[in-house]
Design an enzyme around this catalytic site. Structure first.
Site, PDB file in Angstrom:
ATOM      1  N   GLU A  94       0.834  -1.214   0.000  1.00 49.56           N
ATOM      2  CA  GLU A  94       0.000   0.000   0.000  1.00 49.56           C
ATOM      3  C   GLU A  94       0.867   1.262   0.000  1.00 49.56           C
ATOM      4  OE1 GLU A  94      -2.917  -0.412  -0.827  1.00 49.56           O
ATOM      5  OE2 GLU A  94      -3.190  -2.520  -0.312  1.00 49.56           O
TER       6      GLU A  94
ATOM      7  N   GLU B  38      -0.270  -0.660  -9.822  1.00 44.92           N
ATOM      8  CA  GLU B  38       0.115  -1.944  -9.231  1.00 44.92           C
ATOM      9  C   GLU B  38       1.607  -2.220  -9.444  1.00 44.92           C
ATOM     10  OE1 GLU B  38      -2.077  -3.213  -7.365  1.00 44.92           O
ATOM     11  OE2 GLU B  38      -1.404  -5.252  -6.956  1.00 44.92           O
TER      12      GLU B  38
HETATM   13 ZN    ZN Z   1      -2.497  -2.979  -5.138  1.00 47.23          ZN
END
Ligand code: ZN
Length: 505
Positions: free
Chosen positions: A271, A300
């Site tokens: 995160e 990502e």
């Molecule tokens: Zn993620």
């Protein structure tokens, strides 16, 4: 109508003022959403839903305001330098407005209602491990997703219209060969590990770990990476996430397990990777649609880079393991190598979010193939559990014992988000392309990491990825940063190298 440069600057200023207010509304919505997922009392759910729906409607209406269209009509993109922020601002705003116009308001409202119903029905079906409860709603959701694709428009495949919402410029035609290549390499690699690899003991990471100490170590780790706590904070939640309330307030959440070190440790790094990307937007993008991450795949790539390429690397633990042992003295008897092995164990399993680095993409591939088939109509929604289990057997060699840890495990389809899953694998692939490019620019990068110096990597990412916000489309950004198009090969080489060496095969 001819416009003078002064007129043009005037209109541009009005446009930016309009967009700044919209951006404020969106960020207020993000704060409400963060609060809903952290501290909001349960009794507020309905009222909060209403508040967020109102904000969503205001944002949508602002995109359809005639004055906004007038500004865009008056401003000719050709009179701006193509690489300038203003040209990018016009491109992104035109796209947002076009998108808002394509979806009829009544459809949007019905879909939104169905999405919240879907999550409710799915949660109950999952708790009861009973797909048949969710099937009728999923049928409707797939039908709505198909209609949404029709409204948005596409050339080759309805899936492209939906996937494009998350990853502009990507398509089924690009995803299919990428997954085929991943399957070709990953399936036999996993089989080799299972059949010929040495045994790895996960006991060191599955002991009792004090939660406040887990938090303390996590905070230290991500502060060292470069996550700025003066513009962020960390809280606890059920489903961890990162959210940007503005680039000056990007928060992360984590979930602690008292008897397992990995979820919170790597979840926090993950995160924080997302959050550092958002914190890296330049001041001049504040209150414009250019602030923030450009796509889910690039996002990502940032989270997976810090989580895996740094956090699960031996180099990182060379530096960090003594400190971890200091915080958790029960690890004193575990060697660095045994710890490194324990955090990297490969094991075919049922649950995507708990998967190791290699099998993770096979979980994603199952979902990609199935949602494609549901959208095409070649897979009847009622047959989803059987199709799911067959693919798990084929790719991973395991068959889920029930639907809760089978086709009901993820939330995404319950709100009609088809086309989302592949962005996870795109992130993995891109993370290695970016890491390799950073290494090419700083040949001592891994030694720096082993010495606890993350500045060269952080600075490279800030310069080549973060500071561009949404200015460039994902494929353009990747090319600018790496000189290459999307290519799964570096990622496959990385997996092969790392795991053959770890397992001695
Ligand atoms: Zn993620």
């Amino acid at each position: 109508m001819t416009t003078t440069p002064t007129d043009r600057q005037d209109t541009l200023a009005k446009l930016k003022k309009h967009l700044a207010t919209t951006s404020d509304l969106e960020q207020i919505g993000a704060l409400l959403n963060w609060d809903q997922n952290t501290y909001m009392p349960a009794g507020a759910a309905t009222a909060r839903g209403q508040q967020m729906a109102t904000l969503g409607r205001l944002v949508h209406e602002r995109r359809l305001e005639p004055s906004l269209t007038d500004y865009l009509d008056e401003l000719d993109a050709r009179s701006f330098d193509e690489d300038s922020d203003d040209a990018a601002l016009l491109r992104v705003t035109r796209r947002d407005v076009a998108m808002a116009r394509k979806i009829p308001s009544d459809f949007l409202e019905e879909f939104t209602r169905l999405q919240s119903e879907g999550q409710h029905v799915w949660a109950k079906a999952r708790a009861d491990a009973d797909f048949s409860q969710f099937a009728p709603t999923l049928k409707k959701l797939v039908d709505y997703a198909r209609r949404q694709a029709d409204y948005l428009g596409y050339d080759d495949h309805p899936y492209d219209a939906l996937h494009d919402l998350y990853e502009r410029g990507s398509s089924v035609a690009k995803l299919r060969p990428m997954f085929a290549r991943l399957r070709e390499v990953s399936v036999p690699l996993v089989r080799d590990i299972v059949e010929k690899g040495r045994d790895i003991d996960v006991a060191p990471v599955q002991q009792s770990f004090d939660e406040s100490k887990q938090e303390q170590f996590g905070v230290e780790a991500v502060s060292a990476f470069g996550y700025d706590f003066t513009r962020g904070r960390i809280d606890r939640t059920v489903h961890p996430f990162a959210t940007d309330i503005s680039q000056y307030d990007v928060r992360i959440t984590t979930r602690y397990q008292p008897n397992f070190l990995n979820p919170a440790l790597f979840g926090t790094m993950h995160e924080a990777g997302h959050a550092m990307y958002e914190q890296g937007s330049p001041d001049r993008f504040y209150r414009t649609p250019l602030a923030g991450g450009v796509s889910l795949g690039i996002h990502e790539s940032q989270s997976r880079l810090w989580e895996n390429l740094v956090g699960r690397s031996r180099a990182y633990w060379q530096h960090a393991y003594p400190r971890l042992q200091e915080v958790f003295p029960q690890l004193e008897a575990t060697s660095l190598d045994d710890f490194y092995a324990a955090i990297n164990k490969v094991e075919p399993s049922f649950i995507r979010v708990e998967a190791d680095e290699i099998t993770y993409n096979l979980h994603v591939m199952v979902r990609f193939e199935l949602e494609l088939a549901m959208l095409e109509g070649s897979l009847d929604v009622d047959d989803l559990p059987d199709a799911w289990n067959a693919k798990y057997e084929e790719y991973l060699g395991v068959t889920p014992p029930d639907d809760a840890i089978g086709c009901l495990q993820d939330i995404h389809w319950s709100f009609g988000a088809l086309g989302y899953f592949p962005t996870y694998t795109l992130g993995n692939v891109i993370s290695v392309q970016l890491f390799d490019a950073a290494k090419a620019a700083h040949p001592s990068l891994e030694d720096d990491i082993a010495a606890g110096n993350f500045t060269p990597l952080f600075t490279w990412l800030r310069e080549n990825v973060h500071q561009h916000g949404k200015k460039y489309d994902p494929d353009v950004l990747l090319k600018k940063a790496t000189g290459r198009d999307l290519d799964p090969q570096p990622y496959l080489d990385y997996l092969d190298r790392k795991f053959r060496s770890l397992y001695g095969i």
